[in-house]
Design a protein around this motif. Sequence first.
Motif, PDB file in Angstrom:
ATOM      1  N   SER A 122       0.609  -1.590   0.472  1.00 22.11           N
ATOM      2  CA  SER A 122       0.183  -0.040   0.208  1.00 22.11           C
ATOM      3  C   SER A 122       0.712   0.964  -0.256  1.00 22.11           C
ATOM      4  N   ILE A 123       0.231   2.376  -0.600  1.00 23.28           N
ATOM      5  CA  ILE A 123       1.057   3.211  -0.710  1.00 23.28           C
ATOM      6  C   ILE A 123       0.051   4.914  -0.100  1.00 23.28           C
ATOM      7  N   SER A 124       1.078   5.729   0.368  1.00 25.34           N
ATOM      8  CA  SER A 124       0.285   6.979   0.121  1.00 25.34           C
ATOM      9  C   SER A 124       1.611   7.923  -1.370  1.00 25.34           C
ATOM     10  N   PHE A 125       0.022   9.396  -1.479  1.00 19.94           N
ATOM     11  CA  PHE A 125       1.012   9.939  -2.068  1.00 19.94           C
ATOM     12  C   PHE A 125       0.501  10.887  -1.958  1.00 19.94           C
ATOM     13  N   VAL A 126       1.282  12.048  -2.430  1.00 18.64           N
ATOM     14  CA  VAL A 126       0.415  13.218  -1.850  1.00 18.64           C
ATOM     15  C   VAL A 126      -0.641  14.261  -2.621  1.00 18.64           C
ATOM     16  N   SER A 127      -1.057  14.109  -3.637  1.00 19.85           N
ATOM     17  CA  SER A 127      -2.092  14.698  -4.234  1.00 19.85           C
ATOM     18  C   SER A 127      -1.045  15.055  -5.961  1.00 19.85           C
ATOM     19  N   GLN A 128      -2.521  14.236  -7.055  1.00 19.32           N
ATOM     20  CA  GLN A 128      -2.159  14.489  -8.466  1.00 19.32           C
ATOM     21  C   GLN A 128      -1.769  15.630  -8.767  1.00 19.32           C
ATOM     22  N   SER A 129      -1.366  16.434  -8.147  1.00 20.30           N
ATOM     23  CA  SER A 129      -1.338  17.987  -8.451  1.00 20.30           C
ATOM     24  C   SER A 129      -0.039  18.114  -8.025  1.00 20.30           C
ATOM     25  N   SER A 130       0.393  17.274  -7.115  1.00 17.95           N
ATOM     26  CA  SER A 130       2.005  17.389  -6.447  1.00 17.95           C
ATOM     27  C   SER A 130       2.897  17.120  -7.262  1.00 17.95           C
ATOM     28  N   THR A 131       4.132  17.846  -7.733  1.00 17.02           N
ATOM     29  CA  THR A 131       5.599  18.028  -8.122  1.00 17.02           C
ATOM     30  C   THR A 131       6.263  16.569  -7.672  1.00 17.02           C
ATOM     31  N   SER A 132       6.798  17.108  -6.631  1.00 16.29           N
ATOM     32  CA  SER A 132       7.572  15.843  -5.610  1.00 16.29           C
ATOM     33  C   SER A 132       6.923  14.520  -4.925  1.00 16.29           C
ATOM     34  N   GLY A 133       5.213  15.316  -5.366  1.00 13.53           N
ATOM     35  CA  GLY A 133       5.062  13.571  -4.248  1.00 13.53           C
ATOM     36  C   GLY A 133       3.504  13.354  -4.914  1.00 13.53           C
ATOM     37  N   TRP A 134       3.976  13.421  -6.627  1.00 16.94           N
ATOM     38  CA  TRP A 134       3.224  12.795  -6.703  1.00 16.94           C
ATOM     39  C   TRP A 134       3.642  12.237  -8.764  1.00 16.94           C
ATOM     40  N   ALA A 135       3.859  13.431  -9.939  1.00 15.55           N
ATOM     41  CA  ALA A 135       4.476  13.747 -10.823  1.00 15.55           C
ATOM     42  C   ALA A 135       6.140  12.683 -11.233  1.00 15.55           C
ATOM     43  N   ILE A 136       6.937  13.520  -9.637  1.00 20.60           N
ATOM     44  CA  ILE A 136       8.695  12.520 -10.009  1.00 20.60           C
ATOM     45  C   ILE A 136       7.738  11.119  -9.178  1.00 20.60           C
ATOM     46  N   PRO A 137       7.884  10.816  -8.227  1.00 23.95           N
ATOM     47  CA  PRO A 137       8.181   9.968  -8.344  1.00 23.95           C
ATOM     48  C   PRO A 137       6.923   8.904  -9.186  1.00 23.95           C
ATOM     49  N   THR A 138       6.116   8.690  -9.158  1.00 22.61           N
ATOM     50  CA  THR A 138       5.214   8.067 -10.153  1.00 22.61           C
ATOM     51  C   THR A 138       6.253   7.976 -11.893  1.00 22.61           C
ATOM     52  N   SER A 139       6.999   9.093 -11.954  1.00 24.84           N
ATOM     53  CA  SER A 139       7.556   8.839 -13.641  1.00 24.84           C
ATOM     54  C   SER A 139       8.890   7.873 -13.469  1.00 24.84           C
ATOM     55  N   ALA A 140       9.211   8.101 -11.846  1.00 24.07           N
ATOM     56  CA  ALA A 140      10.073   6.551 -11.524  1.00 24.07           C
ATOM     57  C   ALA A 140      10.165   6.016 -11.524  1.00 24.07           C
ATOM     58  N   ILE A 141       8.990   5.327 -10.421  1.00 29.78           N
ATOM     59  CA  ILE A 141       8.455   4.329 -10.406  1.00 29.78           C
ATOM     60  C   ILE A 141       7.809   3.798 -11.888  1.00 29.78           C
ATOM     61  N   VAL A 142       7.166   4.467 -12.683  1.00 31.65           N
ATOM     62  CA  VAL A 142       6.620   3.702 -14.259  1.00 31.65           C
ATOM     63  C   VAL A 142       8.283   2.798 -15.081  1.00 31.65           C
ATOM     64  N   GLY A 143       9.025   4.116 -14.571  1.00 31.94           N
ATOM     65  CA  GLY A 143      10.514   4.203 -15.733  1.00 31.94           C
ATOM     66  C   GLY A 143      11.142   2.375 -14.496  1.00 31.94           C
ATOM     67  N   PHE A 144      11.083   2.785 -13.397  1.00 32.45           N
ATOM     68  CA  PHE A 144      11.830   0.720 -12.766  1.00 32.45           C
ATOM     69  C   PHE A 144      10.165   0.348 -13.223  1.00 32.45           C
ATOM     70  N   PHE A 145       9.556   0.002 -13.428  1.00 33.93           N
ATOM     71  CA  PHE A 145       8.851  -1.181 -13.302  1.00 33.93           C
ATOM     72  C   PHE A 145       8.272  -1.620 -14.557  1.00 33.93           C
ATOM     73  N   LYS A 146       8.418  -0.708 -15.657  1.00 30.79           N
ATOM     74  CA  LYS A 146       8.500  -1.035 -17.075  1.00 30.79           C
ATOM     75  C   LYS A 146       9.497  -1.780 -17.631  1.00 30.79           C
ATOM     76  N   LYS A 147      10.195  -2.250 -16.897  1.00 30.38           N
ATOM     77  CA  LYS A 147      11.568  -3.205 -17.621  1.00 30.38           C
ATOM     78  C   LYS A 147      11.404  -4.528 -17.087  1.00 30.38           C
ATOM     79  N   ASP A 148      10.623  -4.700 -16.541  1.00 32.11           N
ATOM     80  CA  ASP A 148       9.514  -6.216 -16.315  1.00 32.11           C
ATOM     81  C   ASP A 148       8.592  -6.453 -17.541  1.00 32.11           C
TER      82      ASP A 148
END
Length: 350
Positions: free
Chosen positions: A161-187
Amino acid sequence: MPKYKSVLTAVSAALLATAIAAGTAGCSSSAAASNATSGDTITVVWYPNESASDFAPARDEIAKYITQATGKKVVNMTTTDYTIAIQAIASGKAQMAYMGAQGYVQANSQNSAVQAMFTYSGPSGTLSDALYYSRICVNTADAGQYVSNGTYSIENIAGKSISFVSQSSTSGWAIPTSAIVGFFKKDAQWANLKADDLAQGGSGKLFSNVLFGNSHQGSAVNLLTGKSQVAAFDDDDLTPYVKLTSGQASTPGAVYEVIQGASAPFDTLAGKQFTVISAYSVLNEPFVYNSQALSSDDAQKILAVMTSSQVTNDTLIFDPAGKGLLPKTKNEQFVQVADSWYQSIRDLGA
């Protein structure tokens, strides 16, 4: 390069290169700016993070400087939701706002009259290191679950389970989700994963459950109270509530502890600890204005006072003790910034 930065490479490195190359030209404004007026009152809207009571002295101090520059009454509009702040500045209900880069991009897309005015510099006093950190964190007691080959990794956040800040947040959504997607798309299992897919949890999703804290403080509280096993939030907004107990600040392995006497929402969490398992640099947040609601004359007066040495040396705003609006380590100050500097954030959603 340390192993923990492998996830950062595709996201923040490209982001910074694009942003810094974009330059630091003067603030943009629409053709309507010369005819715009804010009447006798200027309203400044604040995100939920800076709406906390701890930041009231800094909000009032900034209001004082704007009044000093323009002769107008200033109203600080605090909020409990990112969307309220974005809509307020885009509609002209507020003439100015302090917001994250992602929120700025969203407000600008709704109304191009919303333009960046100034941001805070890095320790150098320039935009070259004008950065803060987005962090993915876990409770310290569970941190061992997120070590892979001797280093911290986001590999094992899948299924949690994970908590983000808001979908309008840079450091609480846009940046971490981009990193997460980039990491897991290799699978192969997650080859088609997109950031929007991370907004919901459950069967067939990367996370078992997804929460939103509506502020960086709220996201951290979700983690520390056990509502989520993982959380994304920044470093700056947690400064008044926590202390670094081991490791290097905002790097994987850093352990933070809620201080005794912390104010709400951390007042019942003293001694609770979280560990950073991944961190990403983020462009500093801008103060923005709506050029249809604030005259160009007022905007220039505000820019002049906010980039003055008087403000730079005001400890209610830049505080070496970390209790002001922003930390002061060396030569931090407000500096003029242009819309183009945030193009890399805009590109994340392209």
